[in-house]
Design a protein around this motif. Structure first.
Motif, PDB file in Angstrom:
ATOM      1  N   CYS A   1      22.095  68.438  39.573  1.00 45.11           N
ATOM      2  CA  CYS A   1      22.964  69.261  38.745  1.00 45.11           C
ATOM      3  C   CYS A   1      24.343  68.618  38.711  1.00 45.11           C
ATOM      4  CB  CYS A   1      23.068  70.673  39.325  1.00 45.11           C
ATOM      5  SG  CYS A   1      24.233  71.727  38.424  1.00 45.11           S
ATOM      6  N   TYR A   2      24.872  68.425  37.509  1.00 43.83           N
ATOM      7  CA  TYR A   2      26.216  67.881  37.361  1.00 43.83           C
ATOM      8  C   TYR A   2      26.949  68.684  36.289  1.00 43.83           C
ATOM      9  CZ  TYR A   2      30.107  64.766  36.514  1.00 43.83           C
ATOM     10  OH  TYR A   2      31.370  64.261  36.363  1.00 43.83           O
ATOM     11  N   LEU A   3      27.903  69.492  36.726  1.00 40.06           N
ATOM     12  CA  LEU A   3      28.739  70.298  35.842  1.00 40.06           C
ATOM     13  C   LEU A   3      27.918  71.118  34.842  1.00 40.06           C
ATOM     14  CD1 LEU A   3      31.649  67.781  35.134  1.00 40.06           C
ATOM     15  CD2 LEU A   3      31.555  69.599  36.853  1.00 40.06           C
ATOM     16  N   GLY A   4      26.862  71.754  35.354  1.00 42.70           N
ATOM     17  CA  GLY A   4      26.038  72.640  34.528  1.00 42.70           C
ATOM     18  C   GLY A   4      24.922  71.967  33.767  1.00 42.70           C
ATOM     19  N   ASN A   5      24.759  70.655  33.946  1.00 43.17           N
ATOM     20  CA  ASN A   5      23.689  69.910  33.276  1.00 43.17           C
ATOM     21  C   ASN A   5      22.772  69.285  34.318  1.00 43.17           C
ATOM     22  OD1 ASN A   5      24.601  70.068  30.421  1.00 43.17           O
ATOM     23  ND2 ASN A   5      26.386  69.026  31.258  1.00 43.17           N
ATOM     24  N   LEU A   6      21.490  69.166  33.974  1.00 44.16           N
ATOM     25  CA  LEU A   6      20.512  68.553  34.867  1.00 44.16           C
ATOM     26  C   LEU A   6      20.274  67.105  34.472  1.00 44.16           C
ATOM     27  CD1 LEU A   6      17.906  71.457  35.112  1.00 44.16           C
ATOM     28  CD2 LEU A   6      19.585  70.762  36.836  1.00 44.16           C
ATOM     29  N   ILE A   7      20.170  66.236  35.473  1.00 43.47           N
ATOM     30  CA  ILE A   7      19.924  64.810  35.263  1.00 43.47           C
ATOM     31  C   ILE A   7      18.711  64.422  36.098  1.00 43.47           C
ATOM     32  CG2 ILE A   7      20.885  62.493  35.494  1.00 43.47           C
ATOM     33  CD1 ILE A   7      23.684  63.946  35.508  1.00 43.47           C
ATOM     34  N   GLN A   8      17.708  63.831  35.451  1.00 41.64           N
ATOM     35  CA  GLN A   8      16.485  63.440  36.153  1.00 41.64           C
ATOM     36  C   GLN A   8      16.580  62.025  36.699  1.00 41.64           C
ATOM     37  OE1 GLN A   8      13.023  62.480  33.877  1.00 41.64           O
ATOM     38  NE2 GLN A   8      14.180  61.969  32.054  1.00 41.64           N
ATOM     39  N   ASP A   9      15.884  61.788  37.812  1.00 47.25           N
ATOM     40  CA  ASP A   9      15.766  60.451  38.392  1.00 47.25           C
ATOM     41  C   ASP A   9      14.315  60.268  38.816  1.00 47.25           C
ATOM     42  OD1 ASP A   9      15.815  58.066  39.752  1.00 47.25           O
ATOM     43  OD2 ASP A   9      17.282  58.703  41.248  1.00 47.25           O
ATOM     44  N   VAL A  10      13.572  59.472  38.064  1.00 49.59           N
ATOM     45  CA  VAL A  10      12.143  59.272  38.329  1.00 49.59           C
ATOM     46  C   VAL A  10      11.863  57.922  38.989  1.00 49.59           C
ATOM     47  CG1 VAL A  10      11.417  60.797  36.449  1.00 49.59           C
ATOM     48  CG2 VAL A  10      11.718  58.363  36.000  1.00 49.59           C
ATOM     49  N   THR A  11      12.906  57.257  39.484  1.00 47.78           N
ATOM     50  CA  THR A  11      12.726  55.907  40.030  1.00 47.78           C
ATOM     51  C   THR A  11      11.838  55.861  41.265  1.00 47.78           C
ATOM     52  OG1 THR A  11      14.800  56.091  41.253  1.00 47.78           O
ATOM     53  CG2 THR A  11      14.904  55.026  39.093  1.00 47.78           C
ATOM     54  N   SER A  12      11.670  56.972  41.979  1.00 45.97           N
ATOM     55  CA  SER A  12      10.808  56.943  43.165  1.00 45.97           C
ATOM     56  C   SER A  12       9.363  57.335  42.850  1.00 45.97           C
ATOM     57  CB  SER A  12      11.383  57.836  44.268  1.00 45.97           C
ATOM     58  OG  SER A  12      11.536  59.146  43.804  1.00 45.97           O
ATOM     59  N   CYS A  13       9.050  57.611  41.591  1.00 52.61           N
ATOM     60  CA  CYS A  13       7.668  57.908  41.208  1.00 52.61           C
ATOM     61  C   CYS A  13       6.872  56.607  41.135  1.00 52.61           C
ATOM     62  CB  CYS A  13       7.625  58.606  39.840  1.00 52.61           C
ATOM     63  SG  CYS A  13       8.373  60.245  39.832  1.00 52.61           S
ATOM     64  N   GLN A  14       5.672  56.638  41.676  1.00 51.54           N
ATOM     65  CA  GLN A  14       4.811  55.458  41.695  1.00 51.54           C
ATOM     66  C   GLN A  14       3.534  55.733  40.911  1.00 51.54           C
ATOM     67  OE1 GLN A  14       5.723  52.532  43.220  1.00 51.54           O
ATOM     68  NE2 GLN A  14       7.675  53.579  43.548  1.00 51.54           N
ATOM     69  N   ARG A  15       3.195  54.816  40.027  1.00 51.60           N
ATOM     70  CA  ARG A  15       1.963  54.948  39.246  1.00 51.60           C
ATOM     71  C   ARG A  15       0.766  54.803  40.180  1.00 51.60           C
ATOM     72  NH1 ARG A  15       0.728  54.933  33.941  1.00 51.60           N
ATOM     73  NH2 ARG A  15      -1.357  54.237  33.412  1.00 51.60           N
ATOM     74  N   THR A  16      -0.219  55.672  40.020  1.00 49.74           N
ATOM     75  CA  THR A  16      -1.431  55.555  40.830  1.00 49.74           C
ATOM     76  C   THR A  16      -2.222  54.355  40.331  1.00 49.74           C
ATOM     77  OG1 THR A  16      -2.638  57.054  39.367  1.00 49.74           O
ATOM     78  CG2 THR A  16      -1.602  58.025  41.306  1.00 49.74           C
ATOM     79  N   THR A  17      -2.932  53.718  41.235  1.00 56.00           N
ATOM     80  CA  THR A  17      -3.733  52.560  40.851  1.00 56.00           C
ATOM     81  C   THR A  17      -5.199  52.923  40.928  1.00 56.00           C
ATOM     82  OG1 THR A  17      -3.699  51.760  43.125  1.00 56.00           O
ATOM     83  CG2 THR A  17      -2.022  50.884  41.634  1.00 56.00           C
ATOM     84  N   THR A  18      -5.967  52.337  40.040  1.00 55.01           N
ATOM     85  CA  THR A  18      -7.412  52.548  40.021  1.00 55.01           C
ATOM     86  C   THR A  18      -8.088  51.204  40.236  1.00 55.01           C
ATOM     87  OG1 THR A  18      -7.179  54.384  38.477  1.00 55.01           O
ATOM     88  CG2 THR A  18      -9.360  53.392  38.658  1.00 55.01           C
ATOM     89  N   THR A  19      -8.978  51.158  41.213  1.00 59.60           N
ATOM     90  CA  THR A  19      -9.744  49.951  41.490  1.00 59.60           C
ATOM     91  C   THR A  19     -11.184  50.209  41.082  1.00 59.60           C
ATOM     92  OG1 THR A  19      -8.330  49.488  43.376  1.00 59.60           O
ATOM     93  CG2 THR A  19     -10.433  48.308  43.271  1.00 59.60           C
ATOM     94  N   THR A  20     -11.720  49.342  40.259  1.00 59.25           N
ATOM     95  CA  THR A  20     -13.102  49.503  39.812  1.00 59.25           C
ATOM     96  C   THR A  20     -13.928  48.338  40.337  1.00 59.25           C
ATOM     97  OG1 THR A  20     -12.354  50.611  37.810  1.00 59.25           O
ATOM     98  CG2 THR A  20     -14.596  49.739  37.790  1.00 59.25           C
ATOM     99  N   THR A  21     -15.032  48.679  40.970  1.00 59.09           N
ATOM    100  CA  THR A  21     -15.947  47.680  41.487  1.00 59.09           C
ATOM    101  C   THR A  21     -17.265  47.803  40.738  1.00 59.09           C
ATOM    102  OG1 THR A  21     -14.946  47.898  43.663  1.00 59.09           O
ATOM    103  CG2 THR A  21     -17.100  46.815  43.561  1.00 59.09           C
TER     104      THR A  21
END
Length: 119
Positions: free
Chosen positions: A78-98
């Protein structure tokens, strides 16, 4: 007078001198009806705090709540009544196919079976 602030500014004039007092001014918090459109991997979702958040404070949300293909937590500040998102710590899941192929041959007959597993 200034966006993002609450309270009153007192202006006074004494002996021809104008003065102001802004001690009653506070940073505007983010109420539960303030939203931010969080975007992750081409998918979006509106996020809002479940309780009022002070300016400068933040809350966390699961990355998978925006896009199920991601793990971790995203931060919303929250910054002065507005919301700011930070998605830098989100990690894409990986799929391994055998893929495994087995060929069995008995007297001129060939059988092929394929199995695929994913994690």
């Amino acid at each position: 007078l200034v966006a993002g602030w609450n309270g009153d500014v007192v202006v006074s004039c004494q002996d021809g001198v104008v003065s102001t007092n802004s001690k009653a001014c506070t940073r505007r918090p983010c109420s539960t009806n303030v939203t931010v459109n969080a975007t992750l991997g081409g998918r979006s979702r509106l996020l809002a705090p479940t309780v009022a958040v002070a300016s400068g404070a933040s809350f966390q949300a699961d990355c998978s709540s925006v896009n199920p293909g991601y793990l971790g937590s995203l931060s919303v500040k929250c910054y002065l009544g507005n919301l700011i998102q930070d998605v830098t710590s989100c990690q894409r899941t990986t799929t391994t196919t055998t893929t495994r192929t087995t060929t069995t041959s008995t007297t001129g007959t060939s059988t092929t079976s394929t199995s695929t597993t994913g994690t």
